[in-house]
Design an enzyme around this catalytic site. Structure first.
Site, PDB file in Angstrom:
ATOM      1  N   ASP A 299       0.834  -1.206   0.000  1.00 53.36           N
ATOM      2  CA  ASP A 299       0.000   0.000   0.000  1.00 53.36           C
ATOM      3  C   ASP A 299       0.869   1.256   0.000  1.00 53.36           C
ATOM      4  O   ASP A 299       0.440   2.308   0.461  1.00 53.36           O
ATOM      5  CB  ASP A 299      -0.885  -0.009   1.258  1.00 53.36           C
TER       6      ASP A 299
ATOM      7  N   LYS B 233      -5.819  -0.531   7.168  1.00 56.17           N
ATOM      8  CA  LYS B 233      -4.566  -0.278   7.896  1.00 56.17           C
ATOM      9  C   LYS B 233      -4.413   1.215   8.173  1.00 56.17           C
ATOM     10  O   LYS B 233      -4.812   2.055   7.348  1.00 56.17           O
ATOM     11  CB  LYS B 233      -3.393  -0.759   7.050  1.00 56.17           C
TER      12      LYS B 233
ATOM     13  N   GLU C 240      -1.684  -0.134  13.861  1.00 53.84           N
ATOM     14  CA  GLU C 240      -0.223  -0.128  13.658  1.00 53.84           C
ATOM     15  C   GLU C 240       0.445   1.051  14.376  1.00 53.84           C
ATOM     16  O   GLU C 240       0.585   2.133  13.814  1.00 53.84           O
ATOM     17  CB  GLU C 240       0.098  -0.073  12.154  1.00 53.84           C
TER      18      GLU C 240
ATOM     19  N   GLU D  31       3.751   2.185  15.120  1.00 53.67           N
ATOM     20  CA  GLU D  31       5.154   1.839  14.824  1.00 53.67           C
ATOM     21  C   GLU D  31       6.107   2.751  15.579  1.00 53.67           C
ATOM     22  O   GLU D  31       6.091   3.972  15.403  1.00 53.67           O
ATOM     23  CB  GLU D  31       5.447   1.939  13.315  1.00 53.67           C
TER      24      GLU D  31
ATOM     25  N   LYS E 125      -0.393  -4.554  14.458  1.00 52.05           N
ATOM     26  CA  LYS E 125       0.793  -4.588  13.576  1.00 52.05           C
ATOM     27  C   LYS E 125       1.894  -3.756  14.222  1.00 52.05           C
ATOM     28  O   LYS E 125       2.034  -2.563  13.944  1.00 52.05           O
ATOM     29  CB  LYS E 125       0.418  -4.033  12.208  1.00 52.05           C
TER      30      LYS E 125
ATOM     31  N   SER F 112       3.213  -8.826   8.204  1.00 50.25           N
ATOM     32  CA  SER F 112       2.563  -7.926   7.252  1.00 50.25           C
ATOM     33  C   SER F 112       3.701  -7.083   6.690  1.00 50.25           C
ATOM     34  O   SER F 112       3.836  -5.909   7.011  1.00 50.25           O
ATOM     35  CB  SER F 112       1.519  -7.072   7.971  1.00 50.25           C
TER      36      SER F 112
ATOM     37  N   TYR G 233       5.860   6.073   4.406  1.00 51.99           N
ATOM     38  CA  TYR G 233       5.238   4.981   3.668  1.00 51.99           C
ATOM     39  C   TYR G 233       4.592   5.434   2.382  1.00 51.99           C
ATOM     40  O   TYR G 233       3.977   6.453   2.321  1.00 51.99           O
ATOM     41  CB  TYR G 233       4.210   4.263   4.541  1.00 51.99           C
TER      42      TYR G 233
END
Ligand code: 13P
Length: 463
Positions: free
Chosen positions: A137, A248, A290, A292, A332, A403, A463
């Protein structure tokens, strides 16, 4: 009290009227002070009370309820001070209570999502035994940078070819249950052939969609908040209709000696993740939560573990506050590694221990699966670390799976090199990489790793 002293004075008769009146005035003043303070002190103690200076503050009628709540707040304050004093004696410097929790009522009870049963089925299917997620993605800009590395122009036609190569890989479903798409790829341009969702369904894997709209520097020293809540319910309905069954949202936190991540950034990101999660569940999409914590920095593995634990704990609290359905979500997180500039490395067993032990302290067992991001590790490191987790913790309450974005694509992209004649070989490599991670998700990866690239780390990865 006033009367008693007055009587005593009048009985003496030897005192002059001036003295009597002075005594009466003083006693009246003291009595008034005593009355207002509701003191139980005896007459002797009253002499020690100094009259307060005259005040012209407006008098306000105070409701009984208010007086009671003042008492409750005072008691809470007293208890907190007492608790903090005891904590200090144990060597802990108490963290200030910034939550305002004593003033906030409990979250209301709520009906489950109308999609509740479907959410559970989808979440379990995504994290099925020996299967994980292909995260493809990346934004158009990020995928463009990768294509440019192999000399392919960043055009929709080529982005389409690249994803088709992945999605049409024979038997891909052996180890990949699902894939995350970028909006452009969920609603593709019909000019470029069969929509991805149809290819995915034909190959029996579940389409997902990235729903956040990226990060914005918001807090001190450029710490970010992830955006995308506006209009999310409507978008989620549209995505569901198009075939997506999960979503997500990536929150990004970084570790820095200047004090990052701040509690402000941790809590604000936790709340956004929770709102996103709830909105998705109410509209039929399993949310992948998620948070992170980047591996950028000079810190050691203990600091990464400690910060990640705090971030995960805050995230779970926020999720509980919105009444998330734990069985219908997936987490995630980042694996726990030493900071990339620390000059240190950690064995897969160390990574596994820090990662899973931290999760045991924060993540409810009701969540069906954890699908780790690769975060800049090499393809081989990511596989071996995941494998060690499953080898060392075969009885973990959740599935420990993957993932991966970079760690599933880097070698394949290199093998393809933008050339038609390389497609078959690239697909074989993609299958081998997926299979290696599928085996790692069972703790059964052995032998040589099929990757052909090394570290995939990029500072401050977008991302
Ligand atoms: P990486 O595996 O490349 O870290 O990406 C996974 C992902 O989806 C990050 O949001």
């Amino acid at each position: 009290m006033y009367q008693a002293i007055g009587q005593e004075n009048s009985n003496k008769k030897t005192l002059t009227w001036g003295l009597i009146s002075s005594v009466i005035a003083n006693v009246a003043l003291v009595a008034a002070v005593c009355f207002v303070a509701s003191s139980n002190a005896d007459v002797g103690a009253v002499a020690a009370v100094r009259p307060a200076p005259m005040s012209y503050a407006p008098i306000r009628k105070v409701a009984l309820r208010e007086v009671q709540s003042y008492g409750i707040k005072n008691r809470a304050l007293f208890r907190r001070n007492a608790a903090e004093a005891s904590l200090q004696l144990s060597g802990y410097v108490p963290y200030p209570d910034t939550t305002g929790a004593s003033l906030t009522s409990l979250p209301g009870k709520q009906e489950p999502s109308p999609y509740s049963a479907e959410l559970r089925t989808t979440a379990a299917a995504i994290a099925a035994d020996g299967k994980g997620i292909l995260a493809c993605d990346e934004s158009t800009m990020t995928i463009g940078k990768r294509l440019e590395q192999i000399g392919v122009p960043n055009e929709e036609k080529y982005r389409q070819q690249w994803l088709e190569l992945l999605f049409r890989t024979p038997n891909m479903n052996d180890a990949i249950s699902s894939a995350i798409l970028f909006e452009e790829t969920l609603f593709p341009n019909a000019a470029y052939g069969t929509p991805f969702v149809d290819i995915m369904k034909a190959n029996n894997f579940i389409p997902g969609i990235k729903v956040d709209t990226g990060v914005r520097a918001t807090f001190k020293d450029g710490e970010t908040i992830t955006e995308g809540l506006e209009g999310l319910a409507e978008r989620a309905q549209k995505y569901y209709k198009q075939g997506a069954r999960f979503a997500k949202w990536r929150a990004v936190l970084r570790i820095d000696p200047s004090g990052a991540p701040s509690m402000e950034a941790i809590e604000a990101n936790a709340r956004s993740l929770a709102h996103y999660g709830k909105i998705c569940q109410m509209n039929g999409l399993v949310p992948i939560i998620e948070p992170e914590v980047l591996m950028d920095g000079e810190h050691g593995i203990e600091v990464q573990a400690w910060v990640t634990e705090k971030v995960q704990a805050a995230t779970m609290k926020a999720l509980s506050d919105v009444n998330i359905e734990w069985e219908g979500m997936l987490l995630k997180p980042n694996m726990i590694l030493p900071g990339t500039d620390s000059g240190k490395t950690a064995s897969p067993e160390e990574v596994a221990k820090y990662t899973v032990e931290g999760l045991k302290r924060t993540l409810p067992a009701a969540v069906p699966g954890i699908t780790f991001l690769s975060g800049g590790q090499s393809e081989e490191e990511a596989t071996r670390n995941l494998d060690a987790m499953n080898k060392l913790f075969p009885d973990a309450p959740w599935k420990l799976s993957f993932s991966f974005g970079r760690a599933l694509q880097a070698s394949v992209l290199k093998a393809w090199d933008g050339k038609e004649e390389n497609i078959e070989g690239a697909q074989k490599l993609f299958y081998a990489l997926s299979k290696a991670n599928g085996e790692a998700a069972l703790g059964k990866f052995e032998g040589a790793h099929p990757a052909t690239t090394g570290s995939l780390y990029e500072k401050n990865y977008v991302y």
